[in-house]
Write a protein that holds these residues in place. Structure first.
Motif, short mmCIF file in Angstrom:
data_model
loop_
_atom_site.label_atom_id
_atom_site.label_comp_id
_atom_site.label_asym_id
_atom_site.label_seq_id
_atom_site.Cartn_x
_atom_site.Cartn_y
_atom_site.Cartn_z
N SER A 105 -30.14 -10.97 53.32
CA SER A 105 -28.69 -11.18 53.36
C SER A 105 -28.21 -12.07 52.22
O SER A 105 -27.03 -12.43 52.17
CB SER A 105 -28.29 -11.81 54.69
N GLN A 121 -26.45 -15.23 53.36
CA GLN A 121 -25.19 -15.17 54.10
C GLN A 121 -25.38 -15.34 55.61
O GLN A 121 -24.42 -15.62 56.33
CB GLN A 121 -24.49 -13.84 53.82
N GLY A 161 -23.96 -18.59 57.08
CA GLY A 161 -22.51 -18.59 57.24
C GLY A 161 -22.06 -17.74 58.41
O GLY A 161 -21.10 -18.10 59.12
N TRP A 162 -22.74 -16.62 58.65
CA TRP A 162 -22.39 -15.77 59.79
C TRP A 162 -22.63 -16.50 61.10
O TRP A 162 -21.85 -16.36 62.04
CB TRP A 162 -23.19 -14.48 59.73
N SER A 170 -17.81 -11.18 54.99
CA SER A 170 -18.45 -10.67 53.76
C SER A 170 -17.96 -9.26 53.42
O SER A 170 -18.74 -8.35 53.13
CB SER A 170 -19.97 -10.68 53.91
#
Length: 231
Positions: A32, A35, A38-39, A219
């Motif tokens: 990812s 990311q 952050g998710w 995203s």
């Protein structure tokens, strides 16, 4: 089990994730491009957890997502069908409760939790509608549901690039970091076969116990947060 189909049996899903447990969190971060952190934070924020509330993290895996939820001050419990994933989480020193449990038959009484969430695991459940009803059973009236799941990028050009990465590059990258790279062929195909944002929202609303369904893209639509309230 190496291809996405509509006959995902619980024992097959558990065995597949047992096979990727050893390096699962590292693989997710690499695939990812970081990311995933952050998710997880976005999921915690969407739940609006308050200190003292109880939240269930279904499909918790190694518990990294459950640990993030506990930072809110809420009492966070993780449940997963893969014993191998739970063992990996305990070996990593996570101190939050991690329990074995099938999303279709959760080992909790009715209305136990103020909120329930599932991240990147709903598409691996054999009966999505039954799972959503089960989440409703263990959530108190007025409680919250947040589903964080892969979705469909909103920009057409980016969507093409993303799908090419998903089907061609992701399995190749997984070979370098995953303890069971073949499983990521299935995972890539399951993402491609999954409903888009509107389709998942309709499925949640039609399942019965959930109202006020909405979503927010993450995203650019690679992932989406779906939020609903228990009737």
């Amino acid at each position: 089990m190496t291809r996405a189909d509509l006959d995902k049996q619980p024992h097959e899903v558990a065995e597949m994730f047992d096979g990727v447990a050893k390096r699962y969190d590292l693989t997710n971060t690499v695939l990812s491009f970081g990311q995933d952190r952050g998710w997880r934070r976005a999921t915690r924020a969407a739940l609006g957890l308050r200190p003292g509330e109880r939240v269930l993290d279904v499909g918790a895996g190694t518990g990294v997502s459950t640990e993030e939820l506990s930072r809110s001050g809420a009492f966070a419990v993780g449940a997963d069908i893969s014993v191998g994933m739970l063992r990996a989480g305990r070996a990593a020193g996570r101190r939050i409760p991690l329990l074995a449990g099938d999303a279709l038959r959760l080992p909790f009484a009715d209305a136990t939790f103020d909120a329930v969430t599932i991240s990147f695991a709903l598409r691996n459940v054999v009966d999505t509608t039954a799972a959503l009803r089960e989440f409703g059973r263990i959530t108190r009236p007025g409680g919250r549901l947040v589903v964080c799941e892969f979705s469909t990028p909103t920009n057409a050009a980016f969507r093409t690039v993303y799908m090419n990465y998903l089907m061609r590059s992701l399995p190749m990258v997984a070979r370098g970091v995953s303890s069971n790279p073949e499983a990521y062929v299935y995972l890539a195909e399951s993402i491609r076969a999954w409903p888009d944002q509107r389709g998942l929202s309709a499925r949640i609303a039609e399942s019965g116990p959930w109202d006020r369904v909405g979503w927010r893209n993450l995203s650019g639509g690679i992932a989406a947060l779906h939020r609903a309230t228990r009737v």
